[in-house]
Every structure is written in C-alpha cells, then in structure tokens.
Motif scaffolding. Structure first.
Motif, short mmCIF file in Angstrom:
data_model
loop_
_atom_site.label_atom_id
_atom_site.label_comp_id
_atom_site.label_asym_id
_atom_site.label_seq_id
_atom_site.Cartn_x
_atom_site.Cartn_y
_atom_site.Cartn_z
N LEU A 278 53.36 -18.05 -47.99
CA LEU A 278 53.46 -19.44 -47.58
C LEU A 278 52.09 -19.98 -47.15
O LEU A 278 51.99 -20.85 -46.29
CB LEU A 278 54.46 -19.59 -46.43
CG LEU A 278 55.93 -19.35 -46.83
CD1 LEU A 278 56.68 -18.58 -45.76
CD2 LEU A 278 56.62 -20.68 -47.08
N THR A 279 51.05 -19.47 -47.77
CA THR A 279 49.69 -19.89 -47.43
C THR A 279 49.53 -21.39 -47.65
O THR A 279 49.79 -21.91 -48.74
CB THR A 279 48.67 -19.13 -48.28
OG1 THR A 279 48.81 -17.73 -48.08
CG2 THR A 279 47.25 -19.55 -47.92
N GLU A 280 49.13 -22.08 -46.60
CA GLU A 280 48.89 -23.53 -46.64
C GLU A 280 50.11 -24.32 -47.11
O GLU A 280 49.99 -25.43 -47.63
CB GLU A 280 47.67 -23.85 -47.51
CG GLU A 280 46.37 -23.32 -46.95
CD GLU A 280 45.15 -23.82 -47.69
OE1 GLU A 280 45.16 -24.96 -48.19
OE2 GLU A 280 44.19 -23.05 -47.80
N THR A 281 51.29 -23.76 -46.90
CA THR A 281 52.52 -24.48 -47.25
C THR A 281 52.79 -25.58 -46.23
O THR A 281 52.62 -25.38 -45.04
CB THR A 281 53.70 -23.50 -47.31
OG1 THR A 281 53.44 -22.51 -48.30
CG2 THR A 281 55.00 -24.22 -47.65
N THR B 105 49.73 -22.12 -42.61
CA THR B 105 51.00 -22.81 -42.83
C THR B 105 51.16 -23.94 -41.82
O THR B 105 50.83 -23.78 -40.65
CB THR B 105 52.17 -21.83 -42.72
OG1 THR B 105 51.97 -20.76 -43.65
CG2 THR B 105 53.50 -22.50 -43.04
N ASP B 106 51.67 -25.06 -42.27
CA ASP B 106 51.80 -26.24 -41.41
C ASP B 106 53.23 -26.36 -40.90
O ASP B 106 54.13 -26.78 -41.63
CB ASP B 106 51.41 -27.49 -42.21
CG ASP B 106 51.20 -28.70 -41.31
OD1 ASP B 106 51.63 -28.65 -40.13
OD2 ASP B 106 50.59 -29.68 -41.77
N PHE B 107 53.44 -25.94 -39.63
CA PHE B 107 54.75 -26.05 -38.98
C PHE B 107 54.80 -27.23 -38.01
O PHE B 107 55.69 -27.29 -37.17
CB PHE B 107 55.05 -24.77 -38.20
CG PHE B 107 55.32 -23.55 -39.03
CD1 PHE B 107 56.56 -23.36 -39.63
CD2 PHE B 107 54.35 -22.57 -39.20
CE1 PHE B 107 56.84 -22.23 -40.39
CE2 PHE B 107 54.62 -21.42 -39.95
CZ PHE B 107 55.85 -21.26 -40.54
N ARG B 108 53.87 -28.14 -38.10
CA ARG B 108 53.83 -29.23 -37.13
C ARG B 108 55.14 -30.02 -37.11
O ARG B 108 55.71 -30.33 -38.15
CB ARG B 108 52.67 -30.17 -37.43
CG ARG B 108 51.29 -29.59 -37.08
CD ARG B 108 50.18 -30.54 -37.44
NE ARG B 108 50.05 -30.72 -38.88
CZ ARG B 108 49.22 -31.58 -39.45
NH1 ARG B 108 48.45 -32.36 -38.70
NH2 ARG B 108 49.16 -31.67 -40.77
N LYS B 109 55.61 -30.29 -35.89
CA LYS B 109 56.81 -31.07 -35.64
C LYS B 109 58.08 -30.45 -36.22
O LYS B 109 59.09 -31.12 -36.39
CB LYS B 109 56.64 -32.50 -36.16
CG LYS B 109 55.52 -33.26 -35.44
CD LYS B 109 55.45 -34.72 -35.87
CE LYS B 109 54.37 -35.45 -35.09
NZ LYS B 109 54.28 -36.88 -35.47
N CYS B 110 58.06 -29.15 -36.50
CA CYS B 110 59.26 -28.45 -36.99
C CYS B 110 60.23 -28.17 -35.84
O CYS B 110 59.83 -28.00 -34.69
CB CYS B 110 58.87 -27.11 -37.62
SG CYS B 110 58.22 -27.23 -39.28
N GLY C 97 49.89 -15.07 -39.62
CA GLY C 97 49.85 -16.53 -39.60
C GLY C 97 48.52 -17.02 -39.06
O GLY C 97 48.48 -17.86 -38.16
N MET C 98 47.43 -16.51 -39.60
CA MET C 98 46.12 -16.93 -39.14
C MET C 98 45.94 -18.43 -39.38
O MET C 98 46.23 -18.94 -40.45
CB MET C 98 45.02 -16.14 -39.86
CG MET C 98 45.00 -14.66 -39.53
SD MET C 98 43.69 -13.77 -40.40
CE MET C 98 42.23 -14.55 -39.70
N ARG C 99 45.50 -19.11 -38.32
CA ARG C 99 45.25 -20.55 -38.35
C ARG C 99 46.51 -21.36 -38.68
O ARG C 99 46.43 -22.51 -39.13
CB ARG C 99 44.11 -20.90 -39.31
CG ARG C 99 42.77 -20.31 -38.90
CD ARG C 99 41.64 -20.74 -39.81
NE ARG C 99 41.81 -20.28 -41.16
CZ ARG C 99 41.56 -19.04 -41.58
NH1 ARG C 99 41.10 -18.13 -40.72
NH2 ARG C 99 41.74 -18.70 -42.84
N ALA C 100 47.68 -20.78 -38.48
CA ALA C 100 48.93 -21.54 -38.65
C ALA C 100 48.99 -22.63 -37.59
O ALA C 100 48.48 -22.48 -36.48
CB ALA C 100 50.14 -20.62 -38.54
N ARG C 101 49.64 -23.75 -37.95
CA ARG C 101 49.69 -24.90 -37.04
C ARG C 101 51.14 -25.14 -36.58
O ARG C 101 52.00 -25.47 -37.38
CB ARG C 101 49.14 -26.14 -37.73
CG ARG C 101 47.63 -26.11 -37.91
CD ARG C 101 47.13 -27.27 -38.74
NE ARG C 101 47.46 -27.09 -40.14
CZ ARG C 101 47.20 -27.99 -41.10
NH1 ARG C 101 46.62 -29.13 -40.79
NH2 ARG C 101 47.53 -27.75 -42.35
#
Length: 223
Positions: A30-33, A53-58, A70-74
């Motif tokens: 899920l790289t950069e998903t 991976t962009d989990f913002r506002k999830c 999850g390096m640098r995951a948001r």
C-alpha cells in the motif's frame, strides 16, 4: 473485503471500500496509497507495506496493525480508538491532530515519529524505539512504560505523572516543562542529566545509584 498479497500502491482506494464491512489486508503493498477519509473501523493490516500511506481523517477505531512497515505514513486527523500497532516500523510516521485513545504501540520502530498535537486520552508504548521522536505535549500519565528508548526524543510538555519506567532510556531527551511528579524512574537510564533535566525530574523517584551518578557528575562524592 479481503485483500491478499495485492499491489495496491499509488492507488486511491477510499471510495472502493464499503463502509458496512470490516477489511483485511494481508501482505499487501500500500505504498503511497490514498485512503484519506476511508471507513476502516476494525480493519486488519497484516505484514503490509504502508510506506507513505495516507490515512488522514480515516476512521480506524478498533483497527489492528501487525508486522510490516509504515515509514512516513500519515495518520493526521484520523480517529484511532482502541487501535493496536504490533511489531510495525512507524519511523517518521505522522500522528498530528489524530485522536489517540487507548492506542497501544508494542515492539514498534518509531524513530523520528511525530505524535505532537495528537488528541484523546493517550496511548501506551512497550518495547519500542522512539529515538528522535516528537511527543511534545503528549500524556503518558500513570502508564507502565517498558523497554522504550527515548534517546534524543522531544518530550517537552509531556505528562509522565505517576508513570513507571522499566528498562527505558532517557538519554539526550528534551524535557522542557515535562512533568515527572511521582514517576518511578528507577528502571530508566537517565544518562548525565543537566540542570534543565533535573528540574523536570522534580518529584520523581530515583534509586541510590542514579543519585550518586548525578552528584558525581557535579563533583560531589557520596560516602
């Protein structure tokens, strides 16, 4: 919906995930998903690649992350209630503005992770590496903190009141206005605290060996 071994990298998935069922991701990339705003309550992420991976506002309430990285995951502004992270590489992950309530980090690599600005009742951390992490303003009040490295971490404004430290390191940490009242630091390596750190340790419990080392660093010998 189950995903097994799929390459989902660089995709926008939020609109493809039904909100009325749990989702399981096993060994997926899920790289950069883009998962911004996705309904992921109760989701399972098992040995997945979650780099950037962009989990913002999830909505991640009740989710479980096991293995993988999850390096640098948001996770900014996401809801994380009763979420577990176990043996996950979260180096440089971002949690600013997220709701962290009863979240647990166990066996995680969190070098350079940023949890400052998070909300909620807090989180627990065990056997994890938070070297260079930013926890500014976070509360670990009354927590049992075991096997955690806080080397060179920013703990300014953190509340460790009545926390118990076991097999931990607090070397090179920034402790401006950090609270340690009634905290048990006997199981922590304090390094050589400067005057700022000693002020932060006001009200904390330390052992005789630690006290002797602090005094010796100031040219005072205890007989």
């Amino acid at each position: 919906m189950n995903f097994d071994g799929e390459d989902l990298s660089h995709k926008a998935l939020a609109d493809r995930l039904p909100a009325d069922e749990p989702h399981v991701f096993r060994e997926c990339d899920l790289t950069e998903t883009d998962l911004r705003g996705a309904a992921l309550a109760g989701a399972r992420f098992e040995s997945c690649v979650l780099d950037q991976t962009d989990f913002r506002k999830c909505d991640l309430d009740g989710a479980a992350f096991t293995g993988g990285g999850g390096m640098r995951a948001r996770f900014n502004d996401a809801d994380l209630i009763d979420v577990t992270f176990t043996d996950v590489d979260l180096s440089s992950a971002q949690f600013g503005g997220s709701l962290l309530t009863d979240v647990s980090f166990t066996g995680c690599r969190m070098i350079g992770a940023a949890l400052t600005g998070s909300r909620g009742t807090g989180f627990s951390v065990t056997r994890s590496n938070l070297t260079l992490a930013n926890l500014g303003g976070c509360s670990l009040r009354g927590r049992h903190i075991e096997g955690v490295r806080f080397d060179d971490a920013d703990l300014a404004g953190c509340d460790f009141t009545e926390a118990v430290f076991s097999d931990c390191r607090l070397i090179g940490t920034r402790l401006l206005q950090t609270k340690f009242a009634k905290a048990d630091l006997r199981g922590a390596d304090l390094g050589q605290p400067d005057d700022t750190k000693l002020r932060a340790f006001t009200g904390a419990i330390i052992n005789q060996t630690q006290a002797n080392a602090i005094l010796a660093a100031r040219g005072i010998t205890v007989l």
